[in-house]
Motif scaffolding. Structure first.
Motif, PDB file in Angstrom:
ATOM      1  N   VAL A   1       0.667  -1.339   0.144  1.00 36.40           N
ATOM      2  CA  VAL A   1       0.029  -0.117  -0.028  1.00 36.40           C
ATOM      3  C   VAL A   1       0.627   1.284  -0.016  1.00 36.40           C
ATOM      4  N   TYR A   2       1.284   2.099  -0.767  1.00 41.47           N
ATOM      5  CA  TYR A   2       1.110   3.307  -1.042  1.00 41.47           C
ATOM      6  C   TYR A   2       0.382   4.609  -1.280  1.00 41.47           C
ATOM      7  N   ILE A   3       0.617   5.367   0.355  1.00 47.66           N
ATOM      8  CA  ILE A   3      -0.188   6.223   0.639  1.00 47.66           C
ATOM      9  C   ILE A   3       0.994   8.036   0.401  1.00 47.66           C
ATOM     10  N   GLY A   4       0.168   8.623   0.470  1.00 42.24           N
ATOM     11  CA  GLY A   4       0.625   9.749   0.266  1.00 42.24           C
ATOM     12  C   GLY A   4      -0.026  11.019   2.220  1.00 42.24           C
ATOM     13  N   GLY A   5       0.795  11.276   3.023  1.00 39.49           N
ATOM     14  CA  GLY A   5       0.033  11.400   4.481  1.00 39.49           C
ATOM     15  C   GLY A   5       0.093  13.509   4.752  1.00 39.49           C
ATOM     16  N   GLY A   6       0.008  14.243   3.625  1.00 40.95           N
ATOM     17  CA  GLY A   6       0.266  15.077   4.599  1.00 40.95           C
ATOM     18  C   GLY A   6       1.652  15.561   4.339  1.00 40.95           C
ATOM     19  N   ALA A   7       1.642  16.053   5.504  1.00 43.64           N
ATOM     20  CA  ALA A   7       3.357  16.404   6.171  1.00 43.64           C
ATOM     21  C   ALA A   7       4.311  15.580   6.246  1.00 43.64           C
ATOM     22  N   ALA A   8       3.400  13.994   6.664  1.00 44.33           N
ATOM     23  CA  ALA A   8       4.112  12.457   6.515  1.00 44.33           C
ATOM     24  C   ALA A   8       4.869  12.346   5.454  1.00 44.33           C
ATOM     25  N   GLY A   9       4.849  13.296   3.600  1.00 44.71           N
ATOM     26  CA  GLY A   9       5.561  13.010   3.116  1.00 44.71           C
ATOM     27  C   GLY A   9       4.476  11.499   2.028  1.00 44.71           C
ATOM     28  N   VAL A  10       5.233  10.407   1.981  1.00 41.24           N
ATOM     29  CA  VAL A  10       4.930   9.167   1.368  1.00 41.24           C
ATOM     30  C   VAL A  10       5.341   8.029   2.438  1.00 41.24           C
TER      31      VAL A  10
ATOM     32  N   ALA B   1       2.736  14.438  -6.168  1.00 44.68           N
ATOM     33  CA  ALA B   1       2.131  15.113  -6.873  1.00 44.68           C
ATOM     34  C   ALA B   1       1.856  16.303  -4.773  1.00 44.68           C
ATOM     35  N   SER B   2       3.922  16.510  -4.227  1.00 44.55           N
ATOM     36  CA  SER B   2       2.885  17.026  -3.113  1.00 44.55           C
ATOM     37  C   SER B   2       3.332  18.845  -4.023  1.00 44.55           C
ATOM     38  N   ALA B   3       2.241  19.209  -3.016  1.00 48.69           N
ATOM     39  CA  ALA B   3       1.784  20.843  -2.589  1.00 48.69           C
ATOM     40  C   ALA B   3       3.288  21.337  -1.488  1.00 48.69           C
TER      41      ALA B   3
ATOM     42  N   TRP C   1       7.613  17.115   1.870  1.00 48.82           N
ATOM     43  CA  TRP C   1       7.004  17.557   0.920  1.00 48.82           C
ATOM     44  C   TRP C   1       5.679  17.535   1.824  1.00 48.82           C
ATOM     45  N   HIS C   2       4.313  17.928   0.785  1.00 49.24           N
ATOM     46  CA  HIS C   2       3.164  17.826   1.542  1.00 49.24           C
ATOM     47  C   HIS C   2       2.045  17.339   0.174  1.00 49.24           C
ATOM     48  N   VAL C   3       1.726  15.995   0.767  1.00 44.74           N
ATOM     49  CA  VAL C   3       1.009  14.911  -0.003  1.00 44.74           C
ATOM     50  C   VAL C   3       0.111  15.258   0.431  1.00 44.74           C
ATOM     51  N   ASP C   4      -0.872  15.867  -0.316  1.00 42.22           N
ATOM     52  CA  ASP C   4      -2.466  15.647  -0.440  1.00 42.22           C
ATOM     53  C   ASP C   4      -2.880  14.768  -1.087  1.00 42.22           C
ATOM     54  N   ALA C   5      -2.506  14.713  -2.782  1.00 42.23           N
ATOM     55  CA  ALA C   5      -3.486  13.823  -3.338  1.00 42.23           C
ATOM     56  C   ALA C   5      -3.057  12.466  -3.505  1.00 42.23           C
ATOM     57  N   PRO C   6      -3.531  11.942  -3.996  1.00 40.28           N
ATOM     58  CA  PRO C   6      -3.516  10.609  -4.246  1.00 40.28           C
ATOM     59  C   PRO C   6      -2.154  10.236  -5.119  1.00 40.28           C
TER      60      PRO C   6
ATOM     61  N   LEU D   1       6.630  17.606  -8.873  1.00 41.87           N
ATOM     62  CA  LEU D   1       6.093  15.650  -8.959  1.00 41.87           C
ATOM     63  C   LEU D   1       7.524  15.730  -9.088  1.00 41.87           C
ATOM     64  N   LEU D   2       7.390  14.384  -8.424  1.00 45.97           N
ATOM     65  CA  LEU D   2       8.312  13.209  -8.158  1.00 45.97           C
ATOM     66  C   LEU D   2       7.802  11.895  -8.175  1.00 45.97           C
TER      67      LEU D   2
END
Length: 473
Positions: A169-178, A264-266, A248-253, A278-279
């Motif tokens: 499972v791969y998931i973005g967690g805001g300030a937690a990155g990926v 996709a980091s904001a 990073w800040h990863v809110d996007a899937p 984009l990484l």
């Protein structure tokens, strides 16, 4: 607000961790696939719309629904930002009721993450920008919990859908990155255990809790507390890697293609944190393969088709009061190298991301337009005017794009030329009569179109919401 919270049959007369084979549905990432079309069977959608059923609610439906076996999984946001997950029947009655609903005590934070469905397991996150810390949940198809992973931290939240690939499972967690975790390998009390071993332990623990409850009732029934599943030990998935924490800040899937993870980091302008980029990461160990800066925040994440990655951006966020003057763009990159292929500016924010199909990149924007671009060259092919701002990305199948706007109107658009085929107004349709904003992407499954509304703000604020199933007349 009345909600039905499912306290599952933890008498363990039921098998907690076995799921029917039919639950193994191919909806293991945001909007069903890496191209983000919101459809996996490519069956033609409604040719002439007819509402088949309506589920009415006071909750706000922000996350894209996800089909899972015989059910449609819909995450709801209730009063005081309470989170729920409903399993609605895909077909059947005119006024469907959930087969099960999960809420408190399992879900303690709001849920705006669309579930990923893989091998009879449902994976989704919780938390949103107003909360700190999040939990990644994994349930079985009957709604019973399998494992959960707590992810603490300021500006940590799981808003985007997970991607499940190769049992990870791969998931973005805001300030937690990926984060990357094993889907099927878990630990309990620090010891790695099989699902059968966990089931045996939980049965014993549940029996202990029940015995204590019965004893307490005999002593003082007014103060005896019935056991619930929150009192049981929690299995934790094995973590494989974490990348980009506090950078990073990863809110996007996130999106996975082969051994590549596209992130996709904001950059948060108010908090001055994150990285607008984009990484591409190595799926095995999380190492960075390439990075490309972005002009606007990529709230909807990246879409992938063949060897091309396409990402859209917006200066505006999901705020109906802040759309004036919003700008957006659409950019394509080579998957292997990250080299830019083309970039097009859009006179409106593109919040929900892009869908790729039939050699086209389709985006919806806050200026009320749906646009199609040639995937190879970036040349704009057509524009469809919905005349109302659009947050949600489109669903696509069999040469037709389906878009929903902020007045609750669904638009069917021919991919070949951008001409409208039909519209359906949820506010005026006699079977619905419930106006509402459409935040989440429509979903196509089995030739039917599923649409959910959100009235958290705007002209219809605090009015009832709906989930509707649309078929053909």
């Amino acid at each position: 607000m009345k909600t039905t919270t499912c306290i599952l049959a933890l008498s363990f007369g039921l098998v907690l961790f076995d799921c029917p084979a039919r639950c193994a549905e191919p909806w293991a990432t945001a909007r069903g696939n890496s191209a983000r079309t919101g459809c996996n069977d490519n069956l033609p959608g409604p040719a002439s719309p007819k509402v088949l059923w309506v589920y009415r609610s006071q909750e706000h439906f922000i996350a894209t629904p996800a089909p899972a076996g015989d059910h449609l999984l819909v995450a709801g946001l209730g009063g005081f930002n309470t989170g729920t997950l409903h399993a609605l029947p895909l077909t059947g009655m005119a006024k469907p009721q959930p087969a099960w609903t999960r809420g408190s005590p399992l879900l303690k934070l709001p849920v705006v993450s669309s579930p990923a469905v893989s091998d009879g397991k449902l994976v989704f996150g919780d938390g949103m920008h107003q909360t700190d810390g999040a939990v990644l949940h994994c349930l079985h198809a009957d709604g019973s919990p399998f494992w959960e992973l707590s992810v603490p931290g300021t500006l940590v939240h799981i808003e985007g859908a997970p991607a499940v690939a190769g049992k990870r499972v791969y998931i973005g967690g805001g300030a937690a990155g990926v984060l990357c975790v094993e889907r099927d390998r878990v630990t309990l009390d620090g010891k790695e255990m099989t699902a059968a071993e966990i089931q045996k332990l939980l049965k014993a623990k549940w029996a202990e809790l029940q015995a204590k409850y019965e004893a307490d009732k005999k002593k003082d029934p007014d103060f005896a507390v019935a056991p619930n599943e929150d009192m049981l030990p929690k299995a934790i998935p094995v973590k494989v890697w974490q990348q980009g924490q506090d950078k990073w800040h990863v809110d996007a899937p996130v999106n996975v293609a082969g051994d590549n993870v596209l992130v996709a980091s904001a950059f948060l302008d108010k908090e001055k944190v994150g990285d607008r980029a984009l990484l591409c990461l190595d799926a095995g160990n999380g190492s960075i393969r390439w990075r490309q800066p972005l002009v606007f925040n990529p709230w909807g994440g990246a879409a992938i088709l063949d060897k091309l990655v396409v990402v859209a951006g917006s200066t505006a966020g999901y705020d109906v009061k802040a759309l004036q003057g919003a700008k957006g763009d659409l950019a394509a990159f080579d998957l292997a190298t990250g080299q830019p292929k083309w970039r097009k500016e859009v006179p409106g924010g593109v919040l929900g991301g892009v869908a790729l199909a039939d050699g086209l990149a389709i985006v919806c924007a806050t200026d009320g337009k749906v646009r199609a671009y040639d995937l190879a060259s970036g040349e704009r092919k057509w524009i469809y005017d919905a005349r109302t701002p659009i947050f949600a990305p489109p669903a696509i199948a069999a040469g037709v794009a389906y878009a929903g706007d902020l007045k609750g109107v669904v638009h069917a658009i021919a991919l070949a030329d951008g001409k409208g085929k039909w519209t359906l107004d949820l506010g005026s349709d006699p079977e619905v009569k419930s106006p509402g904003m459409i935040y989440a992407s429509p979903v196509l499954h089995g030739g039917k179109l599923y649409v959910a509304t959100c009235n958290i703000d705007g002209a219809f604020a605090r009015q009832p919401t709906v989930v509707v199933c649309i078929g053909s007349k």
